[in-house]
Design a protein around this motif. Structure first.
Motif, PDB file in Angstrom:
ATOM      1  N   UNK A 233       1.589   6.828 -11.416  1.00 27.73           N
ATOM      2  CA  UNK A 233       1.444   8.260 -11.145  1.00 27.73           C
ATOM      3  C   UNK A 233       0.554   8.498  -9.927  1.00 27.73           C
ATOM      4  N   UNK A 234      -0.455   7.684  -9.785  1.00 28.97           N
ATOM      5  CA  UNK A 234      -1.321   7.807  -8.615  1.00 28.97           C
ATOM      6  C   UNK A 234      -0.567   7.387  -7.352  1.00 28.97           C
ATOM      7  N   UNK A 235       0.119   6.245  -7.425  1.00 31.66           N
ATOM      8  CA  UNK A 235       0.850   5.750  -6.258  1.00 31.66           C
ATOM      9  C   UNK A 235       2.008   6.667  -5.886  1.00 31.66           C
ATOM     10  N   UNK A 236       2.603   7.302  -6.875  1.00 29.01           N
ATOM     11  CA  UNK A 236       3.716   8.209  -6.599  1.00 29.01           C
ATOM     12  C   UNK A 236       3.261   9.419  -5.784  1.00 29.01           C
ATOM     13  N   UNK A 237       2.031   9.837  -6.027  1.00 27.98           N
ATOM     14  CA  UNK A 237       1.464  10.955  -5.277  1.00 27.98           C
ATOM     15  C   UNK A 237       0.851  10.507  -3.956  1.00 27.98           C
ATOM     16  N   UNK A 238       0.269   9.297  -3.971  1.00 28.65           N
ATOM     17  CA  UNK A 238      -0.389   8.782  -2.770  1.00 28.65           C
ATOM     18  C   UNK A 238      -0.094   7.293  -2.646  1.00 28.65           C
ATOM     19  N   UNK A 239       1.011   6.936  -1.979  1.00 26.17           N
ATOM     20  CA  UNK A 239       1.391   5.524  -1.871  1.00 26.17           C
ATOM     21  C   UNK A 239       0.356   4.656  -1.163  1.00 26.17           C
ATOM     22  N   UNK A 240      -0.601   5.264  -0.460  1.00 27.03           N
ATOM     23  CA  UNK A 240      -1.615   4.496   0.253  1.00 27.03           C
ATOM     24  C   UNK A 240      -2.871   4.256  -0.576  1.00 27.03           C
ATOM     25  N   UNK A 241      -2.843   4.638  -1.837  1.00 28.30           N
ATOM     26  CA  UNK A 241      -4.003   4.413  -2.701  1.00 28.30           C
ATOM     27  C   UNK A 241      -4.104   2.917  -3.030  1.00 28.30           C
ATOM     28  N   UNK A 242      -5.104   2.265  -2.462  1.00 27.49           N
ATOM     29  CA  UNK A 242      -5.207   0.806  -2.582  1.00 27.49           C
ATOM     30  C   UNK A 242      -5.414   0.366  -4.034  1.00 27.49           C
ATOM     31  N   UNK A 243      -6.259   1.084  -4.747  1.00 28.20           N
ATOM     32  CA  UNK A 243      -6.533   0.669  -6.126  1.00 28.20           C
ATOM     33  C   UNK A 243      -5.272   0.741  -6.973  1.00 28.20           C
ATOM     34  N   UNK A 244      -4.507   1.812  -6.841  1.00 26.05           N
ATOM     35  CA  UNK A 244      -3.278   1.940  -7.621  1.00 26.05           C
ATOM     36  C   UNK A 244      -2.281   0.847  -7.254  1.00 26.05           C
ATOM     37  N   UNK A 245      -2.129   0.597  -5.958  1.00 30.50           N
ATOM     38  CA  UNK A 245      -1.169  -0.429  -5.536  1.00 30.50           C
ATOM     39  C   UNK A 245      -1.623  -1.817  -5.954  1.00 30.50           C
ATOM     40  N   UNK A 246      -2.935  -2.064  -5.950  1.00 28.88           N
ATOM     41  CA  UNK A 246      -3.425  -3.371  -6.384  1.00 28.88           C
ATOM     42  C   UNK A 246      -3.224  -3.549  -7.891  1.00 28.88           C
TER      43      UNK A 246
END
Length: 390
Positions: A233-246
């Motif tokens: 949900x975080x990455x869907x809103x902000x694909x550049x969120x490093x913590x979510x992508x990690x």
């Protein structure tokens, strides 16, 4: 927890935004001849190719390349890669890309020193290699498949409309090392990102929706599923969120490095149906899973009602008070559907190019497995596919 099992995973992982530097640690362990394997060229646009090639040169490696590995690697591409690796006398296969590239590298690794046709040996007869295996290393650029830490390799035969995965028994076929830098995943298009997210989630589901004992693996699965939902949900809103992508990258690895399957049966029928859809449509793997999941789960829910209720309560926070087990379980699937639509996943196989006249062929190409709550017959597969068309 009643199962008897062994567990060994020899893949060494390097994780984080400086992980690529550890390629310098791994390369000296192998001979001079390296085959660099990658896909359509995105790694040349984002600079990863240049970084990897420089490290290979700094380590004195003689490099041949296999480029153009497609999202659903074909048997023809496999045979081409085998010849390149043979001619180069490969000491190491270095896959730089997503799960398809990693899968492909493993398929090449077991075929280079084998005199038989790899499709017939590994994907029709499901034999294990009796030849020397060329080691594989991975630099991951897309998450979803978990191929960076398992012995699976999926190959498509477009001539016969078959897409088949072989999970090899020997842990020697697992990558020797994998480099996981979450920043490498941030250039992916949204469609590919969410397809990978659902692939992660469904890998967990395939291992979760089976068995009736109180199994540690199921508790691990529930925690991973909640983590994937939150991070997605975080990455869907902000694909550049490093913590979510990690978090998504780490969850993908643990979703399919064989840990969750220990001590229990597993299902994998969503993957079997989805892969057969992919063989006919060449659609993105995660989207084929999304398109067939809900009809399949609704079909088997009565046979695994207790687990589906647990899924609703422990993963989606459904309050079971005043509800029958079936009502609570169905509410869990409704929550799953809502999340899938929130991400923007494809929800029917028609949108992937499947047509009604393909249904029987897709059903015939579906490998029937026996680990789930209900072993479907051909007619049930056809019905599930028809419901997936809508």
């Amino acid at each position: 927890m009643f199962g008897n099992f062994s567990y060994c995973n020899p893949t060494k992982l390097y994780f984080g935004d400086d992980a690529l530097k550890y390629l310098n640690v791994e390369l000296p362990k192998y001979g001079k001849n390296v085959v660099l394997i990658y896909g359509g060229g995105s790694i040349k646009k984002n600079g990863i190719y240049d970084d990897v090639v420089k490290i290979l040169a700094d380590n004195g490696k003689d490099v041949a390349e296999i480029s153009g590995v497609m999202p659903n690697p074909t048997v023809d591409k496999l045979r081409e890669g085998v010849e390149i690796a043979r001619q180069h006398k490969a000491d190491l296969l270095l896959a730089v890309g997503g799960g398809s590239v990693c899968d492909y590298a493993k398929a090449v690794s077991v075929s280079v020193n084998c005199d038989e046709d790899p499709w017939e040996k590994y994907y029709i007869r499901f034999e294990e290699p009796a030849c020397e295996i060329v080691p594989v290393g991975c630099v991951l650029t897309m998450v979803g498949t978990g191929s960076e830490m398992n012995a699976g390799a999926v190959i498509t035969n477009p001539h016969t409309h078959q897409k088949i995965g072989h999970v090899f028994a020997d842990e020697k076929i697992m990558p020797k090392f994998s480099i996981l830098n979450p920043q490498y995943t941030m250039a992916l298009p949204h469609y590919q990102m969410v397809a990978g997210i659902y692939d992660i989630f469904n890998h967990i589901c395939e291992q979760y929706f089976s068995g009736e004992d109180n199994n540690v693996s199921d508790y691990l699965s529930e925690g991973l599923m909640r983590s994937v939902i939150e991070a997605s949900r975080i990455a869907n809103q902000n694909p550049q969120d490093y913590e979510a992508r990690s978090n998504l990258m780490w969850a993908a690895t643990w979703a399919l490095n064989t840990l969750l399957s220990r001590g229990k049966s597993t299902d994998w029928m969503v993957h079997m149906i989805g892969q057969s859809v992919g063989a006919y449509t060449d659609a993105t793997h995660g989207m084929t899973l999304a398109a067939v999941s809900l009809p399949y789960y609704r079909h088997i829910l009565p046979y695994g009602l207790e687990k589906f209720k647990r899924f609703a309560v422990n993963v989606w926070g459904v309050d079971p008070a005043g509800k029958t087990d079936e009502q609570a379980a169905l509410e869990g699937l409704t929550a799953l559907e809502g999340w899938m639509r929130e991400l923007g996943l494809v929800m029917n196989i028609s949108d992937l190019g499947a047509t009604e006249d393909m249904i029987e062929g897709i059903a015939d190409g579906t490998i029937i497995l026996t680990g789930g709550y209900k072993v479907p017959n051909r007619e049930e597969i056809i019905q599930i596919l028809k419901e997936s068309l809508k």
